[in-house]
Design an enzyme around this catalytic site. Structure first.
Site, mmCIF file in Angstrom:
data_model
loop_
_atom_site.group_PDB
_atom_site.id
_atom_site.type_symbol
_atom_site.label_atom_id
_atom_site.label_comp_id
_atom_site.label_asym_id
_atom_site.label_seq_id
_atom_site.Cartn_x
_atom_site.Cartn_y
_atom_site.Cartn_z
ATOM 1 N N CYS A 146 0.907 -1.176 0.092
ATOM 2 C CA CYS A 146 -0.019 0.053 -0.048
ATOM 3 C C CYS A 146 0.654 1.320 0.037
ATOM 4 O O CYS A 146 0.465 2.169 -0.208
ATOM 5 C CB CYS A 146 -0.975 0.033 1.232
ATOM 6 S SG CYS A 146 -1.999 -1.550 1.485
ATOM 7 N N HIS A 225 12.296 2.221 5.736
ATOM 8 C CA HIS A 225 11.864 0.745 5.943
ATOM 9 C C HIS A 225 12.249 0.145 7.086
ATOM 10 O O HIS A 225 13.386 0.408 7.435
ATOM 11 C CB HIS A 225 12.638 0.136 4.702
ATOM 12 C CG HIS A 225 12.150 -1.107 3.844
ATOM 13 N ND1 HIS A 225 11.749 -2.001 4.920
ATOM 14 C CD2 HIS A 225 11.563 -1.147 2.801
ATOM 15 C CE1 HIS A 225 11.056 -2.990 4.220
ATOM 16 N NE2 HIS A 225 11.018 -2.655 2.841
ATOM 17 N N HIS A 316 -3.507 20.439 3.893
ATOM 18 C CA HIS A 316 -4.239 19.222 3.503
ATOM 19 C C HIS A 316 -3.468 17.901 3.828
ATOM 20 O O HIS A 316 -2.193 17.864 3.855
ATOM 21 C CB HIS A 316 -4.737 19.313 2.069
ATOM 22 C CG HIS A 316 -5.345 20.463 1.756
ATOM 23 N ND1 HIS A 316 -6.623 20.685 1.902
ATOM 24 C CD2 HIS A 316 -5.030 21.529 0.870
ATOM 25 C CE1 HIS A 316 -7.187 21.916 1.322
ATOM 26 N NE2 HIS A 316 -5.953 22.390 1.001
ATOM 27 N N HIS A 320 -3.147 7.227 4.113
ATOM 28 C CA HIS A 320 -3.607 5.985 3.527
ATOM 29 C C HIS A 320 -4.901 5.455 4.157
ATOM 30 O O HIS A 320 -4.969 5.044 5.309
ATOM 31 C CB HIS A 320 -2.396 4.809 3.796
ATOM 32 C CG HIS A 320 -2.789 3.510 3.399
ATOM 33 N ND1 HIS A 320 -3.301 3.070 2.201
ATOM 34 C CD2 HIS A 320 -2.861 2.312 4.138
ATOM 35 C CE1 HIS A 320 -3.760 1.889 1.966
ATOM 36 N NE2 HIS A 320 -3.427 1.289 3.164
ATOM 37 N N ASN A 353 -10.092 -0.070 0.561
ATOM 38 C CA ASN A 353 -8.672 0.149 0.459
ATOM 39 C C ASN A 353 -8.340 0.000 -0.816
ATOM 40 O O ASN A 353 -8.448 -1.284 -1.493
ATOM 41 C CB ASN A 353 -8.237 -0.901 1.734
ATOM 42 C CG ASN A 353 -6.757 -0.966 1.657
ATOM 43 O OD1 ASN A 353 -6.030 -0.521 0.759
ATOM 44 N ND2 ASN A 353 -6.134 -1.615 2.538
#
Length: 489
Positions: A146, A225, A316, A320, A353
């Site tokens: 995602c 990561h 703004h 996700h 999603n």
């Protein structure tokens, strides 16, 4: 020589045809006739769906996965390719139309899907579909989850830095046909309830000649990561179950690991986007902490670690839309008010999603309703398996009010919290909340009060009827929950 700034010229979103929009009530009943389904599986997926904050009538699923349109779900490569061609064909054609470009004008092509990774690649499929040039720099990335809709911007920036003045077509989606799980493992069945069709295509360049025609300029972007940690790496996996059936397994550690990598990404971005006033506040906080430590708390008490008001950092927020719990977790972590969260919850409601495309649906909602004014800033945050997070910060180059086809049903009007299946603010009460602390009698009072003064407003009679049916399901669930609680006592 300084790096050339990166501009977002324009972008487009996948707008599914009406025949692919899912009727939750009808699909729930039809699914019971599938051989791969059991009453327990159907009820479990329905329970997850009803808690997800997703519309019962607006989101899209390929016909090969819709119980009302197929006798059994089809997840073969031909069906997946048909979905990919539908999504990619539409969004690329639309963004080329909006920018006035031809496919042969594209210098760099970057595509992405997480589960469906065919050979030849999707990038090759796009080149074949649109007859692109032989020297186009084409890359397809799989397994990125995602986050790629934001993480991939780092690759776009780096490619344009290596090839200044070129034009990049950046396409991101999740082809859900191949990701459908027909097995019995609950951790994998969750994805069947949450993921829906979606996709986005954008044109980005660092050619100065395009600045006057572009919507936004990329100010900052970074990626984090945490895959070096076994806990983070194993939080979300595409793997076989005990019967050898592949599925996307969502573990119980996912929320905490997603929050961890998200916090790391936002924390690294924060110093770049704070106001001068916030720098001063942070300095005062640091001095107070140092004074408290040196004096063992005699001079002053140690203040809480400084966290800026992010509504002063950005105008703004594109977050996700992985699910209701994910968005509420992000809201809590960033301490954002309900109004700042509304675009992301609207995206979740009407599109579910959509994986790496979700933040772009949120962006198109903002442009289609309130709009973005010149000089305003946009904070885009993606998070996905691995775990990884991407954060991008944009500035509007002009006033933008662009009603995207996927949001045309709103007629340019923004949603309110009362339009959502589940609330954002803690003070808002809804029939769709079923806390275990409520007794059956208390829940019945909520149902009666809600029926007397309906809070959910829908566009037409058909949707209203569907909403009434869903309310009935929620009420039945509440009564069952209350009965179980009373029996336990």
């Amino acid at each position: 020589m300084a790096d050339l700034p990166v501009y977002l010229v324009d972008y487009s979103m996948f707008d599914a045809p009406k025949e692919l929009k899912v009727d939750f009530v009808a699909s729930q009943e039809a699914a019971r006739s599938w051989k791969v389904a059991t009453p327990e599986k159907v009820d479990f997926v329905s329970k997850i769906f009803l808690a997800s904050g997703i519309s019962t009538t607006r989101t899209a699923i390929p016909a090969c996965l819709q119980p009302t349109q197929t006798q059994e779900p089809k997840t073969d490569l031909h069906s997946a390719q048909a979905e990919a061609k539908m999504v990619y064909g539409q969004v690329i054609s639309e963004v080329l139309r909006k920018t006035g470009l031809a496919a042969t004008d594209i210098d760099i092509l970057i595509t992405n899907t997480s589960i469906y990774c065919p050979t030849p690649s999707i990038a090759s499929m796009v080149i074949n579909m649109f007859s692109m040039r032989e020297d186009v720099q084409a890359y397809h990335l799989g397994g990125m989850g995602c986050a790629f809709g934001v993480v991939g911007l780092n690759m776009v920036r780096d490619m344009l830095k290596a090839h200044p003045g070129k034009t990049c077509l950046f396409v991101s989606s999740e082809i859900i046909t191949g990701a459908f799980y027909p097995g019995h493992r609950k951790e994998a069945l969750v994805t069947n309830a949450l993921f829906r069709m979606g996709g986005t295509a954008s044109i980005l360049t660092n050619n100065p000649a395009w600045r006057s025609r572009s919507k936004y300029q990329l100010q900052h972007c970074l990626r984090v990561h945490t895959g070096a940690s076994d806990r983070a790496y194993n939080a979300l996996n595409w793997e076989p179950d005990e019967e050898g059936i592949n599925g996307m397994v969502i573990t119980k550690t996912l929320p905490s690991e997603a929050a961890n990598v998200l916090e790391k990404g936002v924390r690294r971005m924060t110093p770049r986007i704070m106001t001068w006033g916030q720098y001063a506040e942070a300095a005062v906080n640091y001095i107070q902490q140092a004074a408290a430590q040196v004096s063992n708390g005699k001079l002053c008490a140690a203040p809480a670690p400084y966290q800026p008001d992010y509504t002063r950092c950005a105008d703004h927020f594109l977050l996700h839309a992985g699910g209701y719990a994910i968005l509420r977790g992000i809201q809590k972590g960033l301490r954002l008010p309900a109004q700042a969260m509304m675009p992301s919850f609207a995206s979740l409601r009407d599109f579910g999603n959509t994986s790496s495309a979700s933040t772009w649906y949120t962006w198109s909602y903002i442009e289609s309703t309130d709009g973005v004014r010149k000089g305003q800033t946009v904070l885009q945050i993606g998070v996905g398996g691995g775990m990884k997070s991407g954060v991008a910060y944009w500035r509007a180059l002009r006033d933008v009010r662009d009603i995207h086809p996927c949001w045309a049903h709103l007629g340019g009007k923004a949603l309110t919290e009362a339009d959502l299946p589940r609330p954002i603010s803690n003070t808002y009460k809804s029939i769709f909340d079923l806390p275990s602390t409520r007794t059956a009698a208390e829940q019945q009072q909520v149902i009666l009060a809600t029926n007397a003064a309906p809070r959910v407003t829908l566009a037409d009679a058909q949707q209203a009827a569907a909403a009434a049916e869903v309310s009935k399901l929620h009420a039945e669930a509440a009564r069952s929950e209350g009965t179980a609680a009373m029996a336990a006592h």
